[in-house]
Design an enzyme around this catalytic site. Structure first.
Site, mmCIF file in Angstrom:
data_model
loop_
_atom_site.group_PDB
_atom_site.id
_atom_site.type_symbol
_atom_site.label_atom_id
_atom_site.label_comp_id
_atom_site.label_asym_id
_atom_site.label_seq_id
_atom_site.Cartn_x
_atom_site.Cartn_y
_atom_site.Cartn_z
ATOM 1 N N LYS A 117 0.403 -3.852 7.405
ATOM 2 C CA LYS A 117 0.977 -5.150 7.036
ATOM 3 C C LYS A 117 1.384 -5.956 8.254
ATOM 4 O O LYS A 117 1.327 -7.186 8.222
ATOM 5 C CB LYS A 117 2.173 -4.956 6.096
ATOM 6 N N LYS A 199 -12.191 -0.214 -3.699
ATOM 7 C CA LYS A 199 -11.351 -0.263 -4.892
ATOM 8 C C LYS A 199 -11.156 -1.712 -5.356
ATOM 9 O O LYS A 199 -11.049 -2.612 -4.525
ATOM 10 C CB LYS A 199 -9.987 0.349 -4.521
ATOM 11 N N LYS A 202 -6.057 -6.583 -6.143
ATOM 12 C CA LYS A 202 -5.498 -7.772 -6.794
ATOM 13 C C LYS A 202 -5.528 -8.988 -5.885
ATOM 14 O O LYS A 202 -4.547 -9.690 -5.732
ATOM 15 C CB LYS A 202 -4.076 -7.480 -7.293
#
Ligand code: TRP
Length: 337
Positions: A117, A199, A202
Site C-alpha cells: 500500500k 483473482k 473490486k
C-alpha cells in the site's frame, strides 16, 4: 438433561472501501449464513481501517450501509449474527492505541500489505497505514474469538496478532485468548473474466473483468459476453483448469450459482461452443443475484431497519469488548474511573 455447550466464537471485519464483487460473494459471503448455527459470529464494517487510504466521505458512508444491507440480503441474519460498525464501538480505537505500544516498529515494517500500500499510495504513507495491524489486533482480541476467518492476504496480520497477544500475556498474565487464523477452504476462487489468471478484484474499472453484486442485469450480461474464453481450437466446454482457465472459471461460476456439477455442465453443452455457453452463465448469474440485489436495494431504503440492526449490534459488541478493555486498562496500570 440437555447439555449446553458454548459455541465457538468467530469474528471478522470487512473494509467498506470498495463494492462487493461476485468473486467475494461466491468465495466467502455465500457460506457465512450457514456458520451462524455452529458459531457465535461477529462481523463488522471496518470503517476505521478504511480511512488509512483517503476516502470520499459520502461514498464511505454509503458503502458502509450498503455493505451491511448486502450482507443481510445474502442471508446473514442479524438475529443470529452480531453485525456492527467498527467506529460505533469506541473500544476498538482504544485497544488499538494500547496495542500500538506493544507492537514493534520492525514487525510493522515487515507487513506485506504495508509495503504494497505504501508503494501504491506514495503521497499518503500515513501512520495509520503503518499501525493498521495493531488496530486489527485490537479488533480481534477485544472479543476473545476462537477463529478469525480471513482471506490469504490477511493471514500475516492475524499471525502478528498472535505475537502481540503473547507479548502482552507474557507481561500481564492471561488477558487475551490466542485466536486461530482460518482461511476457509469452502467457497470457489473466482477469477477475473478478462484475465482468468488473476483473482476477480473490486476495482473501480469494469474493464478488469469484475462483476459487482449490485450490477444491473445488462451490465452483468455484457461482462459475461465479453469474458475471455480460451484460444484453443477445441471450442468445447470442458473442465481443464491448466489449459483452459477461462472456460474453467466460467464453469466454476456456473456450478456455484446453479449447483450443477462439471460433468452435468459438460453434458449440457455438448456440441455447443463458447459463444453459446457465455450468455447462459451470464443469465444464471443474473437470476442468482437478482433477489439479493432487490433485497439489498429494499433494505437501503429502509434506513430505520438498518439503524436498528447496527445499533443493536454495536450494543452487543460493546458489552463484550468493554469487559476485555477494562481488564487491559487495569493490567497496564490505569486508574479506575
Ligand atoms: N484488514 C481486513 C481486510 O482488509 C479487515 C479487518 C479489519 C479484519 N479488522 C479485522 C478482518 C479483524 C478480520 C479481523 O480485509
Amino acid at each position: 438433561m440437555e447439555e449446553i455447550v458454548a459455541k465457538k466464537r468467530m469474528l471478522s471485519g470487512i473494509k467498506p472501501s470498495g463494492d462487493l464483487t461476485l468473486g467475494s460473494y461466491l468465495g466467502a459471503v455465500k457460506n457465512w449464513a450457514e456458520r451462524a448455527d455452529q458459531y457465535e459470529c461477529f462481523y463488522f464494517m471496518a470503517d476505521l481501517h478504511a480511512i488509512t487510504v483517503r476516502q470520499n466521505p459520502a461514498d464511505l458512508r454509503r458503502r458502509t450501509l450498503e455493505q451491511l444491507a448486502q450482507y443481510i440480503a445474502c442471508g446473514l441474519d442479524p438475529e443470529k449474527n452480531t453485525l456492527f460498525i467498527q467506529s460505533h464501538v469506541h473500544q476498538h480505537a482504544e485497544l488499538g492505541w494500547i496495542l500500538d505500544c506493544y507492537s514493534m516498529f520492525g514487525e510493522l515494517s515487515r507487513m506485506t500489505q504495508f509495503k504494497d500500500k505504501s508503494a501504491k499510495n506514495a503521497d499518503n504513507i500515513n501512520a495509520g497505514l503503518f499501525t493498521y495491524p495493531s488496530l486489527m489486533a485490537g479488533d480481534i482480541l477485544l472479543y476473545q474469538p476462537d477463529l478469525v476467518p480471513v482471506g490469504e492476504d490477511q493471514k500475516q496480520h492475524v499471525e502478528l496478532t498472535h505475537v502481540i497477544a503473547r507479548r502482552f500475556n507474557g507481561i500481564y498474565g492471561d488477558v487475551f485468548k490466542i485466536p486461530e487464523p482460518f482461511v476457509p477452504k469452502v467457497g470457489a476462487r473466482i477469477m477475473s473474466l478478462t484475465n482468468p489468471l488473476v483473482k476477480m478484484s473490486k476495482s473501480e474499472n469494469e474493464d478488469t473483468g469484475r462483476v459487482l453484486l449490485m450490477d444491473p442485469p445488462e451490465v452483468i450480461m455484457k461482462q459475461f459476453k465479453r469474458a475471455i474464453t480460451d484460444s484453443d481450437t477445441e471450442n468445447c466446454v470442458r473442465y481443464d483448469k491448466e489449459n483452459k482457465p477461462g472456460v474453467a472459471n466460467l464453469m466454476t461460476i456456473y456450478s456455484a450459482v446453479t449447483g450443477k456439477t462439471y460433468e452435468e455442465i459438460e453434458n449440457e453443452f455438448v456440441g455447443k461452443g463458447y459463444g453459446a455457453f457465455k450468455p447462459v452463465v451470464g443469465e444464471a448469474v443474473v437470476e442468482h443475484l437478482r433477489p439479493i440485489r432487490e433485497e439489498a436495494n429494499r433494505l437501503m431504503k429502509d434506513k430505520g431497519y438498518l439503524e436498528n440492526v447496527y445499533r443493536d449490534g454495536a450494543q452487543k459488541a460493546a458489552y463484550v469488548a468493554e469487559k476485555t478493555l477494562r481488564k487491559v486498562y487495569k493490567k497496564v496500570g490505569f486508574v479506575a474511573k
